[in-house]
Design a protein around this motif. Sequence first.
Motif, PDB file in Angstrom:
ATOM      1  N   HIS A  93      31.023 -27.517 -16.733  1.00 45.35           N
ATOM      2  CA  HIS A  93      29.634 -27.826 -16.372  1.00 45.35           C
ATOM      3  C   HIS A  93      29.207 -27.014 -15.149  1.00 45.35           C
ATOM      4  O   HIS A  93      28.078 -26.480 -15.106  1.00 45.35           O
ATOM      5  CB  HIS A  93      29.494 -29.319 -16.077  1.00 45.35           C
ATOM      6  CG  HIS A  93      28.121 -29.715 -15.621  1.00 45.35           C
ATOM      7  ND1 HIS A  93      27.031 -29.778 -16.473  1.00 45.35           N
ATOM      8  CD2 HIS A  93      27.649 -30.047 -14.380  1.00 45.35           C
ATOM      9  CE1 HIS A  93      25.957 -30.127 -15.790  1.00 45.35           C
ATOM     10  NE2 HIS A  93      26.305 -30.300 -14.522  1.00 45.35           N
ATOM     11  N   ALA A  94      30.105 -26.875 -14.150  1.00 44.43           N
ATOM     12  CA  ALA A  94      29.763 -26.135 -12.940  1.00 44.43           C
ATOM     13  C   ALA A  94      29.519 -24.664 -13.256  1.00 44.43           C
ATOM     14  O   ALA A  94      28.562 -24.054 -12.758  1.00 44.43           O
ATOM     15  CB  ALA A  94      30.883 -26.282 -11.911  1.00 44.43           C
ATOM     16  N   VAL A  95      30.383 -24.076 -14.101  1.00 43.17           N
ATOM     17  CA  VAL A  95      30.215 -22.666 -14.450  1.00 43.17           C
ATOM     18  C   VAL A  95      28.943 -22.455 -15.267  1.00 43.17           C
ATOM     19  O   VAL A  95      28.195 -21.492 -15.045  1.00 43.17           O
ATOM     20  CB  VAL A  95      31.451 -22.152 -15.220  1.00 43.17           C
ATOM     21  CG1 VAL A  95      31.204 -20.740 -15.740  1.00 43.17           C
ATOM     22  CG2 VAL A  95      32.675 -22.172 -14.321  1.00 43.17           C
ATOM     23  N   SER A  96      28.673 -23.367 -16.191  1.00 42.82           N
ATOM     24  CA  SER A  96      27.453 -23.264 -16.990  1.00 42.82           C
ATOM     25  C   SER A  96      26.208 -23.374 -16.119  1.00 42.82           C
ATOM     26  O   SER A  96      25.220 -22.656 -16.317  1.00 42.82           O
ATOM     27  CB  SER A  96      27.436 -24.364 -18.074  1.00 42.82           C
ATOM     28  OG  SER A  96      28.484 -24.183 -18.995  1.00 42.82           O
ATOM     29  N   SER A  97      26.256 -24.279 -15.145  1.00 39.73           N
ATOM     30  CA  SER A  97      25.126 -24.420 -14.218  1.00 39.73           C
ATOM     31  C   SER A  97      24.915 -23.148 -13.416  1.00 39.73           C
ATOM     32  O   SER A  97      23.772 -22.715 -13.190  1.00 39.73           O
ATOM     33  CB  SER A  97      25.366 -25.601 -13.265  1.00 39.73           C
ATOM     34  OG  SER A  97      25.423 -26.822 -13.980  1.00 39.73           O
TER      35      SER A  97
ATOM     36  N   ARG B  97      21.645 -20.758 -13.483  1.00 41.68           N
ATOM     37  CA  ARG B  97      20.897 -20.490 -12.260  1.00 41.68           C
ATOM     38  C   ARG B  97      20.719 -18.990 -12.015  1.00 41.68           C
ATOM     39  O   ARG B  97      19.663 -18.552 -11.575  1.00 41.68           O
ATOM     40  CB  ARG B  97      21.613 -21.150 -11.075  1.00 41.68           C
ATOM     41  CG  ARG B  97      20.888 -21.044  -9.757  1.00 41.68           C
ATOM     42  CD  ARG B  97      21.324 -22.142  -8.806  1.00 41.68           C
ATOM     43  NE  ARG B  97      22.769 -22.154  -8.631  1.00 41.68           N
ATOM     44  CZ  ARG B  97      23.438 -21.340  -7.802  1.00 41.68           C
ATOM     45  NH1 ARG B  97      22.757 -20.450  -7.097  1.00 41.68           N
ATOM     46  NH2 ARG B  97      24.732 -21.413  -7.682  1.00 41.68           N
ATOM     47  N   VAL B  98      21.764 -18.191 -12.302  1.00 42.47           N
ATOM     48  CA  VAL B  98      21.649 -16.756 -12.059  1.00 42.47           C
ATOM     49  C   VAL B  98      21.071 -16.014 -13.262  1.00 42.47           C
ATOM     50  O   VAL B  98      20.702 -14.835 -13.166  1.00 42.47           O
ATOM     51  CB  VAL B  98      23.014 -16.142 -11.684  1.00 42.47           C
ATOM     52  CG1 VAL B  98      23.539 -16.777 -10.403  1.00 42.47           C
ATOM     53  CG2 VAL B  98      24.031 -16.279 -12.809  1.00 42.47           C
ATOM     54  N   GLY B  99      21.019 -16.701 -14.415  1.00 38.83           N
ATOM     55  CA  GLY B  99      20.421 -16.098 -15.592  1.00 38.83           C
ATOM     56  C   GLY B  99      21.253 -15.021 -16.251  1.00 38.83           C
ATOM     57  O   GLY B  99      20.728 -14.166 -16.980  1.00 38.83           O
TER      58      GLY B  99
ATOM     59  N   THR C  15      32.800 -11.123 -18.250  1.00 37.18           N
ATOM     60  CA  THR C  15      31.821 -10.102 -18.595  1.00 37.18           C
ATOM     61  C   THR C  15      31.807  -9.074 -17.473  1.00 37.18           C
ATOM     62  O   THR C  15      32.436  -9.265 -16.424  1.00 37.18           O
ATOM     63  CB  THR C  15      30.423 -10.714 -18.752  1.00 37.18           C
ATOM     64  OG1 THR C  15      30.009 -11.241 -17.478  1.00 37.18           O
ATOM     65  CG2 THR C  15      30.409 -11.837 -19.788  1.00 37.18           C
ATOM     66  N   ASP C  16      31.097  -7.978 -17.665  1.00 38.89           N
ATOM     67  CA  ASP C  16      31.004  -6.985 -16.592  1.00 38.89           C
ATOM     68  C   ASP C  16      30.389  -7.599 -15.342  1.00 38.89           C
ATOM     69  O   ASP C  16      30.832  -7.338 -14.213  1.00 38.89           O
ATOM     70  CB  ASP C  16      30.162  -5.793 -17.051  1.00 38.89           C
ATOM     71  CG  ASP C  16      30.875  -4.946 -18.096  1.00 38.89           C
ATOM     72  OD1 ASP C  16      32.112  -5.094 -18.224  1.00 38.89           O
ATOM     73  OD2 ASP C  16      30.210  -4.154 -18.788  1.00 38.89           O
ATOM     74  N   ALA C  17      29.364  -8.438 -15.551  1.00 36.36           N
ATOM     75  CA  ALA C  17      28.727  -9.098 -14.408  1.00 36.36           C
ATOM     76  C   ALA C  17      29.695 -10.058 -13.729  1.00 36.36           C
ATOM     77  O   ALA C  17      29.756 -10.159 -12.499  1.00 36.36           O
ATOM     78  CB  ALA C  17      27.471  -9.836 -14.867  1.00 36.36           C
ATOM     79  N   GLY C  18      30.485 -10.775 -14.547  1.00 33.69           N
ATOM     80  CA  GLY C  18      31.454 -11.709 -13.995  1.00 33.69           C
ATOM     81  C   GLY C  18      32.534 -11.005 -13.196  1.00 33.69           C
ATOM     82  O   GLY C  18      32.952 -11.483 -12.132  1.00 33.69           O
ATOM     83  N   ALA C  19      32.982  -9.841 -13.696  1.00 33.76           N
ATOM     84  CA  ALA C  19      34.009  -9.074 -12.983  1.00 33.76           C
ATOM     85  C   ALA C  19      33.483  -8.593 -11.640  1.00 33.76           C
ATOM     86  O   ALA C  19      34.202  -8.624 -10.631  1.00 33.76           O
ATOM     87  CB  ALA C  19      34.461  -7.893 -13.850  1.00 33.76           C
TER      88      ALA C  19
END
Length: 294
Positions: free
Chosen positions: A37-41, A45-47, A61-65
């Motif tokens: 839930h925290a990661v999904s939120s 929030r950051v879209g 993902t590239d953004a996550g890395a």
Amino acid sequence: MRATDLSELAAFVAVARHRSFRRASEERGVTASAISHAVSSLETRVGIRLLNRTTRSVSLTDAGAMLLAQLSPAFDEIGSALDALNRFRDTPFGKVRINAPNSVAPFVLGPVMGPLIQQNPNLELEIVATDRLVDIVDEGFDAGIRLGESLRAGMTAVKIKPRLRFSVVGSPAYFKTHRVPHTPADLQRHVCVRNLYPSGAAYAWTFSRHGKTIEFEPTGPISLDDHELMVDVALSGVALAYVWEARARPEVVSGRLVECLAPWSAPEEWLYLYYPTRKHISAGLRVVIDALRA
């Protein structure tokens, strides 16, 4: 930054490091659903999607890395700052996670765990014993234990005790039909268990006497990477086994196994505790290292 923002970022960092919602939840001390839930939120929030999820795996993902690379140093500094508070306590506070091989964990960690907790009541030890090859960074361990000094780049190795010695053992039933070997060369006439590393590669039985080292490579029908199973095979009377002397000692003392080639026993092997060189060493890990070196 709101407290909820920091909590969501911490949840993301934990999942990203472990590549697992379950292990992240264990590290954070909350449920896996709370982490999810925290990661999904955070993603809402950051879209931007930060993690790719399947039923079997989690990847960045590239953004996550990119986000992980920028957040990791900051969270390491936060952890260091909190750990620095230990200087104001009588004993260290917090969890220390250690990975160790099944075959050596009882001899190395067994004697020190009780005294460590008694002397450091605010310390929490989490020991995962497995012969599987583990990346301690990816799986969130503070340190690992292994035989030998060969480590990947970026790791610091510290010699710890006890030093371990190998022993050749067989059962009285086995020796009713086989002569007791007196030199390593005699092993050619015996059925011997082949020793395997967790990777599956075999390693030789090593002997040493008067400065002379001899290696014997068994060709027996049984290959094992677990010392418990090796002892079981020796007890069954079908083969000789080459195991940690400390593991076989109770059976030798009881007479269920017979030790062979004691004058040729291999030199004691050093064990090493290793940890990432750049990682902050917590006060808890320091007391564990001190206990294992004592």
